[in-house]
Design an enzyme around this catalytic site. Sequence first.
Site: not given
Length: 436
Positions: A15-17, A132, A139, A204, A208
């Site tokens: 992926g290269c967004g 991470e 953060i 989302d 998390k």
Amino acid sequence: MSTVDGRVIRVALLGCGTVGGEVVRLLTEQAEELAARAGARVELAGIAVRRPDKHPELPPELVTSDVTKLVTSPDVDVVVELVGGIEPVRQWLLDALKAGKSVVTANKALLAEHSAELFEAADAAGVDLYFEAAVAGAIPLLRPLRESMAGDRITRVMGIVNGTTNYILSAMDSTGAGYAETLEEASRLGYAEADPTADVDGYDAASKAAILASLAFHTRVTASDVHREGIADVTASDLAAANVLGRTVKLLAICERVTADDGTESVSARVHPVMIPRGHQLAGVGGAYNAVYVEADAAGELMFYGQGAGGAPTASAVLGDLVAVARNRVVGGRGPRESAHAALPVRPMGQTPTRYHVSLDVADRAGVLAQVAQAFAGHGVSIAAVRQRDANDTASLVVVTHLAPDAALRSTVDDIAKLDVVNQVVSVMRVEGEDQ
């Protein structure tokens, strides 16, 4: 090679967004510094994208659409995954791990559902799995939970982990505007995706929360274990009511270690809007920023704050993981493995102790408060505060409860709605950050 021992760590980028482009830039611009920190030069072995012809900015010799071939190539040491989603990414990463490649990923949805499978594959191959960037962008949060606090007993993790919803609620609070118009403005400014469902409906944040709960409580928690509510039903009136009481509204991920009366422990993980006092550390976090508040037995209260999304901030977290993984491969070591030894049960939302702020439109006559109070008492719910205001032939009644099981609070509200003295249950919102 200008490295300590001449070794090269070869990286496959999937992926290269926005984030991937920043990773490529930083790997190029900071090559010497990264080599010094990792103990080896870190170089791209290939970049997998869906449509190579759409990336003229990349070196053509590195670009490919054959992901499986790239992640299993003997020339690759580390796979960095920035594609997102679950399939076919899950299989790509399993193939990479089984081929002996360490993996760095920012994929919270995948980790929230399949981290156990990925960790097992990493253990079997003796390689690293780092992530991470999956929570709170730049953060440094997961590594402190995973490593720095490994000797402590974490009791609570509560925070703002979605920048889009925080921007919307912050704007509603400051302008008095409604949800729909604020979401439209957030989309125009680029704070919300064209399809904002994952953000505004809490998916989302729930992914998390699952990752945070798993790390904090050494227990496997998946996204399906997380109670989830979004912000679409939050109104300008809710923000105004909160303001009158010295509070504001935030969408929080709340992960707790809950101890029952008999001493047994369980894990609660939930995402929903809450009212919190304006003096609370999380109340002042505005815009698209993230902040996470951690409570532990020995460390006490800790706060992590910063940019939770964006190309450069997220790439910073990815590069931090990449350096750690590269260093491990150079010295022949490994980073932390999955820690799920506690295996605590996940407590259903109905059994989780919460507090409610209930706003009612009631008839303006004697005995109303007594009937409402009786409904709360019937479910064993204690009232902490009551506020009443009269206007014409109606009155508004605001009730804030003490802690009680969420199911008892919900049943209480259902019963109150049936009272003939109650015209309407205007809003119901949970309360956090105050003395219980």
